[in-house]
Design a protein around this motif. Structure first.
Motif, PDB file in Angstrom:
ATOM      1  N   PHE A 427       0.772  -1.130  -0.041  1.00 47.19           N
ATOM      2  CA  PHE A 427      -0.119  -0.004  -0.117  1.00 47.19           C
ATOM      3  C   PHE A 427       0.934   1.181  -0.194  1.00 47.19           C
ATOM      4  O   PHE A 427       1.820   1.375   0.817  1.00 47.19           O
ATOM      5  CB  PHE A 427      -0.889   0.025   1.124  1.00 47.19           C
ATOM      6  N   GLY A 428       0.711   2.153  -0.703  1.00 43.49           N
ATOM      7  CA  GLY A 428       1.304   3.387  -0.852  1.00 43.49           C
ATOM      8  C   GLY A 428       0.759   4.444  -1.922  1.00 43.49           C
ATOM      9  O   GLY A 428      -0.409   4.249  -2.463  1.00 43.49           O
ATOM     10  N   PHE A 429       1.955   4.960  -2.616  1.00 38.79           N
ATOM     11  CA  PHE A 429       1.545   6.215  -3.487  1.00 38.79           C
ATOM     12  C   PHE A 429       2.544   6.265  -4.757  1.00 38.79           C
ATOM     13  O   PHE A 429       3.566   5.878  -4.445  1.00 38.79           O
ATOM     14  CB  PHE A 429       1.341   7.477  -2.592  1.00 38.79           C
ATOM     15  N   ASN A 430       2.067   6.856  -5.619  1.00 36.96           N
ATOM     16  CA  ASN A 430       2.837   7.140  -6.777  1.00 36.96           C
ATOM     17  C   ASN A 430       3.643   8.668  -6.144  1.00 36.96           C
ATOM     18  O   ASN A 430       2.744   9.407  -5.638  1.00 36.96           O
ATOM     19  CB  ASN A 430       2.061   7.478  -7.993  1.00 36.96           C
ATOM     20  N   ARG A 431       4.709   8.805  -6.436  1.00 36.90           N
ATOM     21  CA  ARG A 431       5.538  10.057  -6.282  1.00 36.90           C
ATOM     22  C   ARG A 431       6.502  10.557  -7.138  1.00 36.90           C
ATOM     23  O   ARG A 431       7.259   9.758  -7.654  1.00 36.90           O
ATOM     24  CB  ARG A 431       6.400   9.517  -4.978  1.00 36.90           C
ATOM     25  N   GLY A 456       1.189   5.112   6.850  1.00 38.62           N
ATOM     26  CA  GLY A 456       1.178   3.638   6.768  1.00 38.62           C
ATOM     27  C   GLY A 456       1.643   3.127   5.679  1.00 38.62           C
ATOM     28  O   GLY A 456       1.267   1.906   5.355  1.00 38.62           O
ATOM     29  N   ALA A 457       2.192   3.756   4.791  1.00 39.64           N
ATOM     30  CA  ALA A 457       2.632   3.244   3.414  1.00 39.64           C
ATOM     31  C   ALA A 457       3.795   2.310   3.516  1.00 39.64           C
ATOM     32  O   ALA A 457       4.614   2.758   4.412  1.00 39.64           O
ATOM     33  CB  ALA A 457       2.916   4.337   2.344  1.00 39.64           C
ATOM     34  N   ASN A 458       3.885   1.282   2.665  1.00 39.22           N
ATOM     35  CA  ASN A 458       5.235   0.414   2.727  1.00 39.22           C
ATOM     36  C   ASN A 458       5.454   0.364   1.140  1.00 39.22           C
ATOM     37  O   ASN A 458       6.334  -0.390   0.940  1.00 39.22           O
ATOM     38  CB  ASN A 458       4.974  -0.984   3.229  1.00 39.22           C
ATOM     39  N   PHE A 459       5.046   1.103   0.256  1.00 40.71           N
ATOM     40  CA  PHE A 459       5.535   0.989  -1.063  1.00 40.71           C
ATOM     41  C   PHE A 459       5.104   2.461  -1.693  1.00 40.71           C
ATOM     42  O   PHE A 459       4.485   3.390  -1.483  1.00 40.71           O
ATOM     43  CB  PHE A 459       4.259  -0.120  -1.774  1.00 40.71           C
ATOM     44  N   VAL A 460       6.213   2.772  -2.593  1.00 40.23           N
ATOM     45  CA  VAL A 460       6.113   4.154  -3.451  1.00 40.23           C
ATOM     46  C   VAL A 460       6.449   3.443  -4.900  1.00 40.23           C
ATOM     47  O   VAL A 460       7.398   2.864  -5.189  1.00 40.23           O
ATOM     48  CB  VAL A 460       7.487   4.952  -2.814  1.00 40.23           C
ATOM     49  N   ARG A 461       5.432   4.191  -5.512  1.00 41.78           N
ATOM     50  CA  ARG A 461       5.919   3.789  -7.077  1.00 41.78           C
ATOM     51  C   ARG A 461       6.389   5.094  -7.802  1.00 41.78           C
ATOM     52  O   ARG A 461       5.769   6.228  -7.877  1.00 41.78           O
ATOM     53  CB  ARG A 461       4.747   3.621  -8.146  1.00 41.78           C
ATOM     54  N   GLY A 462       7.689   5.153  -8.152  1.00 39.81           N
ATOM     55  CA  GLY A 462       8.340   6.290  -8.549  1.00 39.81           C
ATOM     56  C   GLY A 462       8.084   6.643 -10.044  1.00 39.81           C
ATOM     57  O   GLY A 462       8.233   6.016 -10.927  1.00 39.81           O
ATOM     58  N   ALA A 463       7.441   7.785  -9.984  1.00 39.19           N
ATOM     59  CA  ALA A 463       6.706   8.293 -11.424  1.00 39.19           C
ATOM     60  C   ALA A 463       7.694   9.405 -11.861  1.00 39.19           C
ATOM     61  O   ALA A 463       7.851  10.277 -11.170  1.00 39.19           O
ATOM     62  CB  ALA A 463       5.292   8.725 -11.242  1.00 39.19           C
ATOM     63  N   HIS A 464       7.896   9.738 -13.304  1.00 36.03           N
ATOM     64  CA  HIS A 464       7.970   8.319 -14.199  1.00 36.03           C
ATOM     65  C   HIS A 464       9.137   8.372 -15.013  1.00 36.03           C
ATOM     66  O   HIS A 464       9.429   8.536 -15.930  1.00 36.03           O
ATOM     67  CB  HIS A 464       6.735   8.603 -15.400  1.00 36.03           C
ATOM     68  N   TYR A 465      10.314   8.218 -13.794  1.00 35.61           N
ATOM     69  CA  TYR A 465      11.757   8.171 -14.375  1.00 35.61           C
ATOM     70  C   TYR A 465      12.624   7.720 -13.269  1.00 35.61           C
ATOM     71  O   TYR A 465      12.041   7.330 -11.948  1.00 35.61           O
ATOM     72  CB  TYR A 465      12.106   9.855 -14.664  1.00 35.61           C
ATOM     73  N   PRO A 466      13.723   7.427 -13.331  1.00 32.00           N
ATOM     74  CA  PRO A 466      14.657   6.708 -12.140  1.00 32.00           C
ATOM     75  C   PRO A 466      14.691   7.851 -11.118  1.00 32.00           C
ATOM     76  O   PRO A 466      14.720   9.006 -11.167  1.00 32.00           O
ATOM     77  CB  PRO A 466      15.820   6.771 -12.998  1.00 32.00           C
ATOM     78  N   GLN A 467      14.731   7.271  -9.790  1.00 34.29           N
ATOM     79  CA  GLN A 467      14.591   7.999  -8.470  1.00 34.29           C
ATOM     80  C   GLN A 467      15.868   8.539  -8.125  1.00 34.29           C
ATOM     81  O   GLN A 467      16.930   7.930  -8.510  1.00 34.29           O
ATOM     82  CB  GLN A 467      13.806   7.213  -7.630  1.00 34.29           C
ATOM     83  N   VAL A 482       9.918  -0.140  -3.315  1.00 34.33           N
ATOM     84  CA  VAL A 482       9.861   1.015  -4.480  1.00 34.33           C
ATOM     85  C   VAL A 482       9.741   0.330  -5.753  1.00 34.33           C
ATOM     86  O   VAL A 482      10.404  -0.707  -6.107  1.00 34.33           O
ATOM     87  CB  VAL A 482      11.224   1.654  -4.531  1.00 34.33           C
ATOM     88  N   TRP A 483       8.849   0.915  -6.886  1.00 31.10           N
ATOM     89  CA  TRP A 483       8.795   0.669  -8.240  1.00 31.10           C
ATOM     90  C   TRP A 483       9.487   1.641  -8.991  1.00 31.10           C
ATOM     91  O   TRP A 483       9.151   2.982  -8.606  1.00 31.10           O
ATOM     92  CB  TRP A 483       7.302   0.521  -8.687  1.00 31.10           C
ATOM     93  N   GLU A 484      10.481   1.474  -9.572  1.00 29.85           N
ATOM     94  CA  GLU A 484      11.189   2.204 -10.470  1.00 29.85           C
ATOM     95  C   GLU A 484      11.221   2.133 -11.954  1.00 29.85           C
ATOM     96  O   GLU A 484      11.162   0.927 -12.370  1.00 29.85           O
ATOM     97  CB  GLU A 484      12.940   2.297 -10.113  1.00 29.85           C
ATOM     98  N   GLU A 485      11.122   3.165 -12.599  1.00 30.82           N
ATOM     99  CA  GLU A 485      10.738   2.922 -13.831  1.00 30.82           C
ATOM    100  C   GLU A 485      11.541   3.885 -14.957  1.00 30.82           C
ATOM    101  O   GLU A 485      11.888   4.920 -14.575  1.00 30.82           O
ATOM    102  CB  GLU A 485       9.527   2.957 -14.284  1.00 30.82           C
ATOM    103  N   VAL A 486      11.591   3.640 -16.106  1.00 31.60           N
ATOM    104  CA  VAL A 486      12.257   4.351 -17.364  1.00 31.60           C
ATOM    105  C   VAL A 486      11.282   5.405 -17.757  1.00 31.60           C
ATOM    106  O   VAL A 486      10.261   5.397 -17.721  1.00 31.60           O
ATOM    107  CB  VAL A 486      12.490   3.505 -18.423  1.00 31.60           C
TER     108      VAL A 486
END
Length: 742
Positions: A427-431, A456-467, A482-486
Motif C-alpha cells: 500500500f502506498g502512493f505514486n510519487r 502507513g505506506a510500505n510502497f512507493v511507485r516512482g513516477a515516471h523516471y529513475p529516482q 519501490v517501483w522504479e521505471e524508465v
C-alpha cells in the motif's frame, strides 16, 4: 543581498537543518533570511524548535558552498562510497549563462563574454534553471502596517501565503486585487518555464597528470559535457550516467567542467522526452555532480559492483571494470571484505588481509558472513568493499569501492507477491521527485519518507523516471518498497517504431538498472507507463519484448518487471509482464462532468471484476492497482459529492482503499498521488490541471496534508475486525449513507 545554504547534521538521532546567512556579492542570488543563522530541529517532518545561533564567519560559508576550485565537499551524497579515490562533490556555486530559446545546441564552449551576459551569474547546483524558487517582494507589497493594526507583524506571513504555489502557479488568486498581482509581488525568476539552452561552468583542482570520472545523478533533458574544452559525451534522458575524463594534455592541475543543458523537446535528437508528458520536465543539473580523481593516469578503475541476492544468505557479485582495467586484467588483483569496519569503515584499511577474488570472470557466488535478511519490518543492510591492486606492487591501491546492499528475495507466485518467501501486500502512493522544483534537499527527502510512514505506506511507485539515489538510500534504511521505471508516458506505436526512441529507452533501462542494482528497496523495474499496449503490431510487440528482456537481464532475477497499463483488459502485451498493473480513474474523468454517485458506488465492483479477470486469464501473475485517484484543489472545501473539493477527493481515495483492503486478489495499491506537482501549462489546461498543477496529491506541494491524508491514515490504522467504512464530514455522512457497498 544575502545568500543562504542548508547543511544537514544530526543530534540525538534527530535530523537538524542549519540555515546559514551571510553577506555576499550582489550578483549572487538573494533569499529571505534572518540576520543570523537559525537552527531548525525537526522530529519527523514536524518542525518543533527554532533558535538563533551566533554568526558563522563568511569564510565558513564559502567552504559550505564550495564556490572555489579547491573547496568542494568531499563526501559522496549517496552510496556507493569510493575510499580509493579523491572525491569532489560539485554541489555548490557554478557559473551559469543563458544561451537562449533559439540557441543551437553545438559542442562549443561559450566564450567568456557570454558568462557575463544579462541572464548570467552564479547559481547553486543542483539547479533547475526553469524552475528556480521565487523571491517574494514582501516589503514592497506588504509593508509594515499594510494589514492594519490588528495584524501588525503578520505581513511577511501573508506574503508567503499569497505567493505559495500550493494554490497554483499564480499563488492564492484571492490575494490579487489591484495594485497587487503575482508578477509584481512574488519575484518569479526570469527563466521560469522558459525552454532553451543553459550553460554551467565550474573548476576543480586535481593532481597533475591524473585521470578522472564525472558522475551525474541527473542532468536534463539533453546534456553535452566538456572538460578543458573537449566534449566527452552527449547524453539524453533523465537517468544517472558517468563519463571518463582523460588526463590533461598539459601540466594543468585545474580542470574546467562545462555542461550545456537543453530543456527543449526535439523528436530527432531526444524523443525520450516529449511535450505531452504529464509533469513539468525541467532542465539543468537537477541532481548531484561528482568528480572522482584516480591515483594514476591510466583510467584503470572499478566501474561498478552489483551484489545480487540469491537467498537471505547467498549473493552473486557482479564486478564491472573499465576498458583499461579489462585490458590489463593479468596485472591486476582484486580483494574484498564484507562489512569491513577497519578505521571506522571509511578507508580501504588492511586490504592485504582481505579475501582474494579467484578469477576475473566478473561474476562470483558468495555467502555473506553473518547475513541477516532485509525486510520492511527489519531493514538490515550489509556492505562490501572491493580493492583493486597491482600484482607486482600490492602496496599500490588502484581503486577501492564500497557498496551497500540487502539480502532479500522477491518473487511472484500465483496471486501473491512474496518477499523472503512470505506473502506481501503493498500500500502506498505514486510519487514524483518534486516540490515546486525537482531540486530537493536531503531534509525534504527525509520529510517525504516520514510522511509516507505516517500514512502507513510500505510502497512507493516512482513516477515516471529513475529516482534520486538519496531517496532510494532512505527507502533502503526505512524499509519502504519501490517501483522504479524508465522515462515514458503514453508512448505510441510511432515511438516504438522510432529507432532513436527505442535505443534511448534501452540505454536508460541499462542506466537505471546499474544505478539501483544494490538497493534492496527496489523490487520492480517498470517501463512505458500507459504506453499503447492495446496494440499487437510488430513494432509494439518488439518494443515490449526487448524492454522487458533488457531489464530482466540486468536485474538477474532480483526484480519483477512490468508497466502501468491504462489499456486494462484490452492490453495485448501482458504476457511479457511479471505482474499485471492497471490504472483507472472511475468517477473522476471527464473532470468537467458533474459527480454521478452511481459511478462512485461502482468503484469496488470495478476492481473486483478486474481482479477476477486477471485471476482467470493470468493465474500466475499477481494483480496490482498502480494508479487510481482524483483531484482536490489545495484548500478548497465543500460537499463530498462536488468535484475538486478536498472532500470529494477523500471520498474517492477511500473507496479505492477499501476496495483493495477487502479483496485478497489485489496484491497492492499505489494511489495517485503522494503530492501535488507542477505540469507544463502548454500541455494541459485549467479544466484538467487547474493552476498549472496536477492536484491529485494527498498533500500539497509544500507537503501540508489535505483531507484525504487524515482519512486514509485513520483507515490504514484500523486493525482486523475494526471499523470498515467511509470517513466523511458529519453532514455528508448522513446525506450519503449507504454509499459503500462491498
Amino acid at each position: 543581498f544575502q545568500l543562504c545554504t542548508v547543511q544537514e547534521a544530526s543530534d540525538d538521532n534527530l535530523p537538524i537543518t542549519l540555515l546559514y546567512c551571510g553577506r555576499r556579492a550582489p550578483e549572487l542570488p538573494r533569499c529571505m533570511c534572518p540576520m543570523a543563522p537559525v537552527v531548525i530541529v525537526r522530529v519527523g517532518w514536524h518542525q518543533v524548535l527554532w533558535r538563533r545561533m551566533s554568526v558563522f564567519t563568511t569564510a565558513m560559508l564559502a567552504v559550505v558552498l564550495g564556490s572555489g576550485p579547491d573547496d568542494w565537499p568531499r563526501e559522496p551524497p549517496f552510496w556507493p562510497l569510493f575510499p580509493g579515490r579523491s572525491v569532489f562533490v560539485l554541489n555548490g556555486t557554478w557559473q551559469f549563462a543563458w544561451l537562449g530559446e533559439e540557441a543551437e545546441l553545438l559542442p562549443v564552449v561559450p566564450e567568456d563574454a557570454i558568462w557575463k551576459g544579462a541572464l548570467a551569474g552564479h547559481v547553486p547546483v543542483p539547479d533547475a534553471f526553469d524552475l528556480r524558487s521565487d523571491r517574494p517582494n514582501c516589503g514592497i507589497c506588504w509593508p509594515a502596517g499594510s494589514l492594519g493594526p490588528d495584524l501588525l507583524g503578520m505581513e511577511e506571513s501573508r506574503c508567503w501565503h499569497c505567493c505559495s504555489r500550493s494554490y497554483g502557479q499564480s499563488g492564492d488568486v484571492a490575494c490579487w486585487t489591484p495594485p497587487l498581482n503575482f508578477e509584481k509581488c512574488c519575484g518569479q525568476d526570469a527563466l521560469r518555464s522558459r525552454r532553451g539552452v543553459g550553460a554551467y561552468r565550474a573548476q576543480v583542482v586535481v593532481p597533475q597528470g591524473s585521470g578522472g570520472i564525472l558522475l551525474f545523478a541527473g542532468c536534463a533533458m539533453r546534456c553535452l559535457v566538456a572538460v578543458d574544452g573537449e566534449f566527452l559525451v552527449d547524453h539524453a534522458g533523465f537517468s544517472p550516467f558517468q563519463v571518463e575524463v582523460p588526463p590533461a594534455s598539459d601540466i594543468r592541475s585545474v580542470r574546467t567542467v562545462v555542461i550545456l543543458a537543453d530543456n527543449r523537446f526535439n523528436a530527432s535528437t531526444h524523443p525520450i522526452h516529449q511535450p505531452m508528458y504529464d509533469w513539468y520536465q525541467a532542465g539543468g543539473l537537477l541532481r548531484a555532480v561528482q568528480f572522482h580523481v584516480l591515483p594514476t593516469s591510466e583510467l584503470i578503475y572499478i566501474v561498478g559492483v552489483d551484489v545480487l541476492p540469491r537467498s537471505t544468505s547467498m549473493v552473486d557479485v557482479r564486478i564491472r571494470l573499465s576498458a583499461a582495467a579489462t585490458r590489463n586484467a593479468e596485472d591486476l588483483e582484486l580483494r574484498w571484505r564484507f562489512d569491513d569496519d577497519t578505521n571506522g569503515g571509511s578507508v580501504c584499511g588492511r586490504f592485504w588481509d582481505w579475501a582474494q577474488v579467484d578469477s576475473n570472470n566478473g561474476l562470483y557466488h558468495e555467502s555473506v558472513p553473518g547475513g541477516r535478511p532485509w525486510s520492511p519490518e527489519s531493514p538490515h543492510l550489509h556492505r562490501l568493499k572491493l580493492a583493486m591492486l597491482r600484482r607486482r606492487n600490492k602496496s599500490q591501491v588502484l581503486d577501492c569501492v564500497e557498496v551497500r546492499f540487502g539480502l532479500r528475495v522477491v518473487e511472484a507466485r500465483g496471486r501473491e507477491l512474496l518477499l523472503n518467501h512470505k506473502a506481501l501486500r503493498l500500500f502506498g502512493f505514486n510519487r514524483h521527485d518534486m516540490t515546486d522544483s525537482p531540486v530537493l534537499s536531503r531534509a525534504e527527502l527525509i520529510r517525504d519518507i516520514a510522511i509516507l510512514k505516517d500514512l502507513g505506506a510500505n510502497f512507493v511507485r516512482g513516477a515516471h523516471y529513475p529516482q534520486d539515489q538519496r531517496f532510494l538510500d532512505l527507502c533502503d534504511e526505512q524499509g519502504i518498497l519501490v517501483w522504479e521505471e524508465v522515462v515514458g508516458w503514453q508512448n505510441t506505436v510511432g515511438d516504438f517504431s522510432d529507432g532513436v526512441f527505442m535505443s534511448q529507452s534501452l540505454r536508460m533501462a541499462d542506466e537505471l538498472a546499474v544505478a539501483s542494482a544494490n538497493h534492496p528497496s527496489v523490487i520492480f523495474f517498470g517501463f512505458f507507463n500507459e504506453g499503447q499496449s492495446d496494440d499487437a503490431g510488430v513494432a509494439t510487440t518488439r518494443a515490449y519484448t526487448s524492454m522487458a528482456a533488457r531489464l530482466r537481464e540486468r536485474a538477474a532475477g532480483t526484480r519483477l518487471v512490468s508497466w502501468g497499463s491504462s489499456a486494462g483488459m484490452s492490453d495485448k502485451q501482458l504476457v511479457h509482464a511479471d505482474v499485471v498493473a492497471f490504472h483507472m480513474y472511475p468517477a473522476w474523468y471527464p473532470t468537467t462532468a458533474p459527480v454521478d454517485i452511481r459511478e462512485v458506488q461502482e468503484i469496488p465492483l470495478i476492481w473486483m471484476y478486474l481482479s477476477q479477470w486477471v485471476k482467470e486469464r493470468y493465474p500466475d501473475k499477481p494483480f496490482l492497482i498502480t494508479e487510481a485517484g482524483a483531484g482536490g484543489l489545495f484548500g478548497m472545501h465543500g460537499p463530498s459529492d462536488v468535484k475538486w473539493t478536498e472532500e470529494y477527493q477523500s471520498l474517492l481515495l477511500q473507496m479505492h482503499f477499501l476496495a483493495f483492503s477487502d479483496n485478497i486478489d489485489i496484491a497492492g495499491l499505489a494511489l495517485w498521488q503522494f503530492a501535488d506537482m507542477p505540469i507544463d501549462r502548454n500541455t494541459s489546461g485549467d479544466e484538467h490541471r487547474p493552476g498549472g498543477l496536477n492536484n491529485k496529491g494527498v498533500v500539497g506541494i509544500n507537503r501540508v496534508p489535505k483531507v484525504a491524508y487524515h482519512a486514509l491514515k485513520m483507515l490504514r490504522q484500523q486493525k482486523r475486525g475494526g471499523y470498515f467504512g467511509l470517513i466523511l464530514p458529519l453532514g455528508d455522512a448522513q446525506r450519503l449513507a449507504g454509499m459503500l457497498r462491498m
